[in-house]
Design an enzyme around this catalytic site. Structure first.
Site, PDB file in Angstrom:
ATOM      1  N   GLU A  29      46.635  31.738  32.907  1.00 45.81           N
ATOM      2  CA  GLU A  29      47.493  32.365  31.900  1.00 45.81           C
ATOM      3  C   GLU A  29      46.788  32.450  30.557  1.00 45.81           C
ATOM      4  O   GLU A  29      46.854  33.466  29.852  1.00 45.81           O
ATOM      5  CB  GLU A  29      48.805  31.593  31.752  1.00 45.81           C
ATOM      6  CG  GLU A  29      49.803  31.827  32.865  1.00 45.81           C
ATOM      7  CD  GLU A  29      51.181  31.288  32.522  1.00 45.81           C
ATOM      8  OE1 GLU A  29      51.597  31.413  31.356  1.00 45.81           O
ATOM      9  OE2 GLU A  29      51.834  30.731  33.419  1.00 45.81           O
ATOM     10  N   SER A  85      40.054  25.371  50.047  1.00 48.13           N
ATOM     11  CA  SER A  85      40.183  24.788  51.390  1.00 48.13           C
ATOM     12  C   SER A  85      40.265  25.865  52.462  1.00 48.13           C
ATOM     13  O   SER A  85      40.566  27.026  52.193  1.00 48.13           O
ATOM     14  CB  SER A  85      41.411  23.876  51.524  1.00 48.13           C
ATOM     15  OG  SER A  85      41.421  22.902  50.495  1.00 48.13           O
ATOM     16  N   ASP A 112      52.506  29.920  42.255  1.00 51.57           N
ATOM     17  CA  ASP A 112      52.598  29.897  40.788  1.00 51.57           C
ATOM     18  C   ASP A 112      53.692  28.914  40.383  1.00 51.57           C
ATOM     19  O   ASP A 112      54.862  29.275  40.279  1.00 51.57           O
ATOM     20  CB  ASP A 112      52.896  31.292  40.249  1.00 51.57           C
ATOM     21  CG  ASP A 112      52.808  31.346  38.726  1.00 51.57           C
ATOM     22  OD1 ASP A 112      52.536  30.302  38.112  1.00 51.57           O
ATOM     23  OD2 ASP A 112      53.018  32.437  38.158  1.00 51.57           O
ATOM     24  N   ASP A 130      54.246  27.640  34.186  1.00 51.59           N
ATOM     25  CA  ASP A 130      54.455  28.703  33.203  1.00 51.59           C
ATOM     26  C   ASP A 130      54.286  28.137  31.804  1.00 51.59           C
ATOM     27  O   ASP A 130      54.819  27.057  31.497  1.00 51.59           O
ATOM     28  CB  ASP A 130      55.854  29.310  33.319  1.00 51.59           C
ATOM     29  CG  ASP A 130      55.928  30.452  34.313  1.00 51.59           C
ATOM     30  OD1 ASP A 130      54.882  30.802  34.910  1.00 51.59           O
ATOM     31  OD2 ASP A 130      57.031  31.011  34.498  1.00 51.59           O
TER      32      ASP A 130
END
Length: 822
Positions: A195, A264, A336, A339
């Site tokens: 972000e 991974s 996600d 924030d």
């Protein structure tokens, strides 16, 4: 003169003798902490005797009559081999590193205190299942039994590092184990840095349309247009966004560098895609390479049966591995779950911030950080309704924060009701794939893709809390957004049923290389950022290339070193350079360029440590990306320290006008992409000549791509670093299934710093033929032969048996520890 000579000889002899005595004393004290694996110890906290059999690779096989006693044995074994590592993890979670390391870790401690990880872990203890609470208590008792033994028998303080840093060893508590999981969640969370970088780049670019080039979206549906960051944060400075980064990774910080937040591989085959007629599973979780590895191999005998695999010291669970009925592997899901929110300060009272309902007081608390050899400092911790307020030094947040504002973080791991530990403990006793998926609802953070097999079924389920966002969120969670606007705030969590799930697929194979797994539209999208757009292509080819698979074919895929990025990009960037021009004289740049192109023309993209082509390719692509973006981004280009294949491909295919990046803004003429490709190749060859000074054909990728298993504390100490750091020439690269993520930073941009610290392949047709390995060894003691004995096997792509047969464990054991009930 003779007298002077005689005294010089005497003084020199005395100095040598004192040095020898000092070295002998240091060795004696350090060696006192080497564990004795063949002994009997009476302890009061167990209900019946426990036996810890160390096989010839020093993997502990823990046999007990009750589950509680087995967890006690695991805690004891972890403390025998990794006590220093455990204590550092605990101090990291507590924000108490500066008590040992002084001002070097104040920034790290301050951030952790602001996140309040340890208090959240303590609050989460009471929310665990009864079985997990019992496991946590027993595990802590096992760790403390080892600490008591060290103190009672003067066993060198438990690890050599404790002689250098006078650390107290308070008893281990259940909350400490939960705190370790939260530290791991922080290491595996990368959306915060993404972000910030997206916001800085949005401010720095003069053409907003070019943001989709340099930070490309993985192809697929579900991506919507975003506002410019300047519209979300009026007053944010374009100059500050372009300025050189002032953020540097703080000492022992668990915050991941961009691109190193976890990766991974994992894949599984159903019986009809397996030559043996049963299921197969391969998994290799990727983390920062350290010495010792974060992974510790162990086997537990529980009432539900045997379970074996990779553990993390401090956590009483097999995190990856298999039981008698179930196998599981984990990959970073890239969900996600973070924030950033802009919080506007009240101009009349900066102790208040703006909310949808008006001005509100920050939740504040003072915290004292004790500092070794210095005065303590007091920091004021502030929380908003959206989450904790972060300092401007975190990923250069200050560069995108307008005056009169601060940044807060919403993150799923900031929960005082985190039951991830209960999910991990429960998984070891799960009966089958369905029951494993059902109990994995308790995972909170970090989010992972859980790949599962039983003897009939294969599946993959994304676990961890998915935040519920409003469909009208201004930035869709991709940019910091105003926290006082209701639509930008989280609205709870999505139901667990919304997490992506693939059970018994028709094709018989599931897998993940951190690639995009779902195309749902926002806000049910899962993520806009993914960790892989390249490795998955090679994986698909290898899986589809065989009708049925075996353990060996899964190992072959796990160790594959072919770069699909190299195969795609080289024909693009070299299209107008191959075999063109006149023959050039020996020693000229044109001749050297032709030699490099001739080598690359015959190369199949294999990133083999013994070949020169991978180094030429990697240096060329690095120089090319820098030339493409440096004039537009200025110093901000330093943050793009890894090649983004999708960006290069967009530019050279001129997708949506992306070829404009090839023109140098500050030059009078208009450069073509061929011009830039040629100049970048020359840059790369100059760098290679200055760095290695040898003929191109004599270069070795492995000389540049050395795996750096460095001790996090002693790795930079003169002399000691030669004993504690492990360096190995390795194959692979950023975009191969055998992933060896490069550092991207000068002076050694191609060092292998992030990779598979654990590899495992499980065959349910013959479970005892399953294999696993960790990247260094079982011991954290650098004087132990088990400190690095598995490292060479790991480097060569070899494994050790993963057997639950007690007799095989005893056959060539290095010692048996018997814990006797008092």
């Amino acid at each position: 003169m003779r007298l002077v000579f005689r005294w010089l000889v005497r003084l020199a002899s005395a100095a040598i003798l004192l040095t020898v005595l000092a070295v002998a004393l240091v060795y004696y004290l350090a060696s006192r902490s080497l564990p004795d694996y063949a002994k009997t110890l009476t302890v009061p906290e167990i209900t019946a005797d426990v036996e810890i059999v160390r096989d010839n690779s020093n993997v502990p096989h823990i046999f007990a009559r009750a589950d509680r006693d087995a967890f006690f044995g695991l805690g004891y074994a972890h403390a025998q081999d990794r006590l220093w590592q455990m204590m550092i993890l605990r101090r990291t979670a507590q924000g108490r590193l500066s008590e040992l390391f002084g001002r070097r870790t104040v920034e790290t401690d301050t951030l952790i205190r602001r996140l309040d990880l340890y208090n959240l872990a303590r609050a989460s203890v009471e929310h665990q299942t009864p079985e997990t609470l019992d496991a946590l208590d027993a595990y802590a008792a096992g760790v403390n039994a080892r600490i008591d033994e060290i103190n009672a028998r003067s066993l060198g303080r438990g690890a050599p590092e404790f002689f250098l840093f006078d650390a107290r060893l308070p008893p281990w508590q259940p909350a400490d184990s939960l705190a370790v999981i939260k530290v791991m969640a922080l290491q595996l969370s990368g959306h915060l840095s993404e972000e910030v970088l997206r916001a800085r780049t949005s401010l720095a670019l003069d053409d907003a349309d070019r943001l989709a080039d340099i930070l490309p979206d993985i192809p697929g549906d579900g991506v919507a247009a975003l506002p410019e960051y300047a519209a979300l944060a009026p007053g944010a400075s374009r100059h500050a966004a372009r300025a050189p980064s002032e953020a540097r990774r703080a000492f022992l910080s668990p915050l991941p560098e961009r691109g190193l937040a976890g990766a991974s591989n994992a894949w599984a085959a159903a019986p009809d895609r397996s030559a043996s007629g049963s299921t197969l599973l391969a998994g290799d979780p990727h983390l920062q390479l350290t010495a010792p590895s974060i992974w510790y191999l162990a086997r537990l005998q529980l009432s539900s049966g045997g379970v074996i695999g990779g553990t993390i010291p401090g956590i009483p669970a097999i995190m990856v591995g298999r039981s008698e009925r179930l196998g599981w592997a984990i990959t970073s899901s890239y969900l996600d779950d973070q924030d950033l929110h802009l919080e506007e300060l009240d101009p009349e009272d900066p102790q208040r911030y703006r909310t949808p309902d008006g001005w509100a007081e920050f939740e504040t608390r003072r915290s004292i950080i004790e500092i070794a050899d210095d005065q303590p400092i007091t920091v004021t911790l502030r929380w908003t309704e959206n989450g904790p307020v972060l300092p401007g030094s975190v990923y250069d947040l200050g560069a995108i924060t307008p005056p009169g504002h601060v940044m807060s973080l919403a993150w799923t791991a900031l929960s005082g009701r985190d039951t991830s530990m209960s999910a991990a403990v429960g998984l070891m006793s799960a009966e089958n794939v369905d029951s494993a998926i059902e109990l994995s609802d308790m995972f909170v953070a970090p989010s992972q893709n859980l790949t599962l097999i039983d003897d009939e079924t294969v599946a993959m389920k994304t676990v961890g809390v998915m935040p519920r966002r409003n469909a009208n969120h201004q930035s869709k969670g991709r940019l910091p957004s105003p926290g006082w606007i209701e639509n930008n705030r989280w609205q709870g969590r999505l139901p667990f049923a919304e997490n992506p799930e693939f059970v018994a697929p028709a094709g018989g194979i599931v897998g993940n290389t951190n690639n995009k797994v779902i195309d749902r539209d926002f806000p049910r999208h899962m993520s806009f950022e993914w960790g892989d757009s390249q490795r998955v292509m090679r994986w698909q080819s290898m899986m589809q290339g065989r009708e049925v698979h075996t353990r060996d074919s899964f190992i072959e895929a796990q160790l594959d070193t072919v770069s699909p990025a190299a195969r795609t990009l080289l024909p693009l960037i070299g299209a107008d350079l191959w075999f063109t021009g006149e023959a050039a004289p020996e020693g000229t740049p044109d001749r050297r360029r032709a030699e490099a192109l001739n080598l690359l023309a015959d190369w199949n993209g294999e990133m083999n440590e013994h070949l020169p082509e991978p180094l030429i390719y990697a240096a060329w692509l690095r120089a090319l990306q820098d030339r493409l973006i440096r004039d537009e981004l200025g110093p901000l280009a330093d943050e793009y320290d890894h090649v983004e294949p999708l960006f290069i491909e967009r530019v050279f295919r001129d997708v949506d006008g992306a070829a404009v990046w090839c023109d140098v803004v500050r030059s009078a003429r208009e450069e073509t992409c061929t011009d830039i490709a040629r100049l970048a190749l020359d840059d790369a060859l100059v760098w290679i000549d200055e760095t290695y000074g040898t003929q191109l054909g004599s270069l070795r990728w492995g000389d540049a791509h050395q795996a750096t298993h460095d001790h996090p504390v002693l790795g930079e100490v003169p002399v000691l670093r030669y004993f504690v750091n492990i360096r190995q020439s390795t194959s692979g690269g950023d975009h191969t299934l055998l992933r060896g993520r490069t550092s991207g930073r000068d002076p050694d941009p191609f060092r292998n710093v992030h990779g598979a610290g654990y590899r495992g392949v499980y065959d349910f047709a013959d479970p005892d033929s399953s294999v696993f390995i960790n990247s260094t060894g079982q011991s954290g003691h650098f004087l132990s032969r088990h400190y690095d004995d598995l490292g060479q096997l790991w480097r060569r792509g070899e494994y050790i048996p993963m057997s639950l047969d007690p007799e095989l464990a005893r056959a060539a054991s290095v010692g048996i520890t018997r814990l006797v009930a008092d």
